[in-house]
Design an enzyme around this catalytic site. Structure first.
Site, PDB file in Angstrom:
ATOM      1  N   GLU A  85      -3.664   1.954  -7.767  1.00 27.19           N
ATOM      2  CA  GLU A  85      -4.005   3.068  -6.785  1.00 27.19           C
ATOM      3  C   GLU A  85      -3.162   4.126  -7.183  1.00 27.19           C
ATOM      4  OE1 GLU A  85      -6.263   0.987  -3.558  1.00 27.19           O
ATOM      5  OE2 GLU A  85      -4.645   1.987  -2.654  1.00 27.19           O
ATOM      6  N   HIS A 107       1.065  -1.130  -0.182  1.00 24.95           N
ATOM      7  CA  HIS A 107       0.151  -0.105  -0.041  1.00 24.95           C
ATOM      8  C   HIS A 107       0.979   1.310  -0.033  1.00 24.95           C
ATOM      9  CE1 HIS A 107      -2.867   3.075   1.349  1.00 24.95           C
ATOM     10  NE2 HIS A 107      -3.794   2.225   0.915  1.00 24.95           N
TER      11      HIS A 107
HETATM   12  C1  PEP Z   1      -6.666   3.267  -0.001  1.00 25.33           C
HETATM   13  O1  PEP Z   1      -6.011   3.640   0.833  1.00 25.33           O
HETATM   14  O2  PEP Z   1      -6.282   2.027  -0.441  1.00 25.33           O
HETATM   15  C2  PEP Z   1      -7.692   4.065  -0.847  1.00 25.33           C
HETATM   16  C3  PEP Z   1      -8.238   3.646  -1.858  1.00 25.33           C
HETATM   17  O3  PEP Z   1      -8.038   5.027   0.084  1.00 25.33           O
HETATM   18  P1  PEP Z   1      -9.488   5.981  -0.460  1.00 25.33           P
HETATM   19  O4  PEP Z   1     -10.491   5.430  -0.844  1.00 25.33           O
HETATM   20  O5  PEP Z   1      -9.643   6.988   1.064  1.00 25.33           O
HETATM   21  O6  PEP Z   1      -8.847   7.069  -1.404  1.00 25.33           O
END
Ligand code: PEP
Length: 240
Positions: A164, A94
């Site tokens: 992400e 992450h």
């Molecule tokens: C995450 O931390 O993996 C994430 C997607 O956070 P958020 O949905 O708050 O952007």
């Protein structure tokens, strides 16, 4: 099937997580989902709650794991504990772990290799920062992350990858749909179309109807918007 995985981060205490999971379970039962698998990654102090939730209708996960079996690693949690508790998955790589705890692709690779032959599925997070995106270097960056994080990993069967983009986490901003589609395609090609690929970054009830139009997405990883279990399952109903 689609995945909707929540990441509770360090937002809830043990008792708060317990009551969150009970509400979540009730909402899942009411929702009667047919095509969506719910997952929840809880903080380490709460992983043993799995023992109190025999009727759980969701996958139960951790947010990190260490890459050694046992020993003098103060503050870390082993895969042995995760296996003993029958956890379903663990988040790895992450961006918060990478940025705040200096986790490198090499370390993440060691973690994936370490859990490769267990029943705990790795959910690998990858994603570029804003400078890389603006320099139009996203593809090279993601391929480099995948090369390093998956070095020596031959069996992708249990892997899940979440794309992400770091500049979209926790701030309400999402990229263009076509950008997400391109990146998901790179990841799918790299993994020979054997791995579910999720999108994560500011996914919420406000944008889920738009995001579910991403043509090749296998689900979503959700941080902030997962903290309300009723809204979270409402999102599941929208994608189901
Ligand atoms: C995450 O931390 O993996 C994430 C997607 O956070 P958020 O949905 O708050 O952007």
């Amino acid at each position: 099937m689609k995945y909707l995985i929540g990441n509770l981060k360090m937002n809830l205490t043990y008792f708060e997580t317990s009551s969150y999971l009970d509400t979540l379970n009730n909402e899942i039962k009411k929702a009667n989902l047919k095509h969506t698998i719910i997952g929840e990654a809880v903080s380490h102090d709460s992983i043993s709650l799995i023992l109190d939730k025999p009727d759980k209708q969701y996958l139960f996960g951790a947010q990190n794991i260490f890459h050694k079996q046992k020993g003098a690693y103060t503050g870390e949690v082993s895969i042995r504990s995760a296996e003993e508790l029958n956890l379903d998955f663990v988040l790895l790589g992450h961006s918060e772990r990478r940025m705040m705890f200096n986790e490198t692709d090499d370390l993440i690779n060691q973690k994936i290799a370490h859990i490769e032959n267990t029943k705990v599925r790795p959910v690998l997070c990858v994603g570029e920062d804003l400078a890389t995106f603006e320099a139009k270097k996203t593809k090279e960056f993601i391929i480099d992350q995948l090369n390093k994080c998956l070095k020596g990993i031959t069996d992708y069967r249990d892997l899940i990858i979440s794309y992400e983009p770091i500049y979209c986490i926790g701030n309400g901003i999402i990229p263009e749909i076509c950008h997400i589609e391109h990146v998901i395609e790179y990841i799918k090609e790299f993994t020979h179309h054997k791995v579910p690929v999720l999108y994560g970054g500011s996914v919420s009830l406000k944008n889920i109807d738009l995001l579910k139009q991403i043509k090749n997405v296998d689900g979503f990883l959700v941080g902030g918007a997962a903290l309300d279990p009723i809204n979270f399952i409402e999102m599941a109903k929208r994608i189901d």
